[in-house]
Design a protein around this motif. Structure first.
Motif, PDB file in Angstrom:
ATOM      1  N   ASP A  22     -29.740   3.031  -6.912  1.00  0.00           N
ATOM      2  CA  ASP A  22     -30.958   3.711  -7.330  1.00  0.00           C
ATOM      3  C   ASP A  22     -31.878   2.675  -8.003  1.00  0.00           C
ATOM      4  N   GLU A  23     -33.019   2.413  -7.384  1.00  0.00           N
ATOM      5  CA  GLU A  23     -33.909   1.346  -7.865  1.00  0.00           C
ATOM      6  C   GLU A  23     -34.497   1.651  -9.240  1.00  0.00           C
ATOM      7  N   GLN A  24     -34.847   2.888  -9.503  1.00  0.00           N
ATOM      8  CA  GLN A  24     -35.384   3.250 -10.825  1.00  0.00           C
ATOM      9  C   GLN A  24     -34.339   3.051 -11.903  1.00  0.00           C
ATOM     10  N   LEU A  25     -33.102   3.452 -11.602  1.00  0.00           N
ATOM     11  CA  LEU A  25     -32.011   3.262 -12.561  1.00  0.00           C
ATOM     12  C   LEU A  25     -31.736   1.769 -12.764  1.00  0.00           C
ATOM     13  N   PHE A  26     -31.817   0.980 -11.691  1.00  0.00           N
ATOM     14  CA  PHE A  26     -31.640  -0.468 -11.776  1.00  0.00           C
ATOM     15  C   PHE A  26     -32.634  -1.054 -12.777  1.00  0.00           C
ATOM     16  N   LEU A  69     -23.437  -2.831 -11.696  1.00  0.00           N
ATOM     17  CA  LEU A  69     -23.464  -2.038 -12.928  1.00  0.00           C
ATOM     18  C   LEU A  69     -24.239  -0.754 -12.722  1.00  0.00           C
ATOM     19  N   THR A  70     -25.368  -0.856 -12.026  1.00  0.00           N
ATOM     20  CA  THR A  70     -26.179   0.333 -11.749  1.00  0.00           C
ATOM     21  C   THR A  70     -25.409   1.324 -10.890  1.00  0.00           C
ATOM     22  N   LYS A  71     -24.717   0.840  -9.869  1.00  0.00           N
ATOM     23  CA  LYS A  71     -23.898   1.725  -9.019  1.00  0.00           C
ATOM     24  C   LYS A  71     -22.841   2.447  -9.846  1.00  0.00           C
ATOM     25  N   MET A  72     -22.262   1.741 -10.801  1.00  0.00           N
ATOM     26  CA  MET A  72     -21.242   2.324 -11.643  1.00  0.00           C
ATOM     27  C   MET A  72     -21.817   3.462 -12.493  1.00  0.00           C
ATOM     28  N   LEU A  73     -23.080   3.349 -12.855  1.00  0.00           N
ATOM     29  CA  LEU A  73     -23.712   4.365 -13.716  1.00  0.00           C
ATOM     30  C   LEU A  73     -24.382   5.491 -12.938  1.00  0.00           C
ATOM     31  N   GLN A  74     -24.457   5.391 -11.647  1.00  0.00           N
ATOM     32  CA  GLN A  74     -25.116   6.425 -10.839  1.00  0.00           C
ATOM     33  C   GLN A  74     -24.325   7.728 -10.858  1.00  0.00           C
TER      34      GLN A  74
END
Length: 158
Positions: free
Chosen positions: A96-100, A153-158
């Motif tokens: 997710d680019e926004q979350l990144f 890290l972002t994938k882990m938090l998605q």
């Protein structure tokens, strides 16, 4: 895009370039040396930061050369540098680019803290407490992570 970017707004220009990255295949510009060094810095560098990570996700960045103050009349009080950004082959991050962006910005806003501490609020907000906080990467500081580490890290938090 090519230019001699106004030093006081160069960061904002690069954030705008990110917004239009599909239309900007290459950037060559002169800007304040410290900003150029920050954009081109890699993980582990003290100057590596938010804009370094966000730009390097989409561009290959090369610090070309320093422009001494003496070549200008009158000479400025700061040194200048020329950098080149070339769009890399990445069409998506795989997360997710926004979350990144949020993860990168939140991490570096408290750069002396470990990711566990700087991302605590974001982790809780996303309902990922416990498992995410136990990950070894959470004991690191943001300047220790590569672009790929931030994507993971972002994938882990998605």
């Amino acid at each position: 895009m090519i230019g001699n970017f106004p030093y006081n707004i160069s960061s904002q220009i690069f954030f705008k370039i990110l917004d239009y990255r599909e239309r900007v295949p290459q950037v060559v510009g002169m800007l304040q040396r410290e900003v150029a060094q920050r954009l081109a810095a890699g993980p582990g560098s003290k100057t590596y930061g938010i804009l370094s990570v966000l730009l390097q996700a989409w561009y290959d960045i090369e610090y070309l050369f320093t422009v001494p103050a003496g070549v200008f009349s009158p000479p400025p009080k700061v040194q200048s540098a020329v950098i080149r950004l070339v769009r890399n082959g990445r069409s998506e991050l795989g997360c997710d680019e926004q979350l990144f962006k949020q993860v990168v910005k939140t991490s570096f806003n408290q750069r002396r803290k470990t990711l566990r501490n700087s991302l605590k609020g974001l982790i809780a907000e996303r309902g990922k407490s416990g498992a995410a906080e136990a990950e070894p990467v959470m004991a690191l500081r943001p300047e220790q992570l590569s672009v790929e580490d931030f994507v993971a890290l972002t994938k882990m938090l998605q």
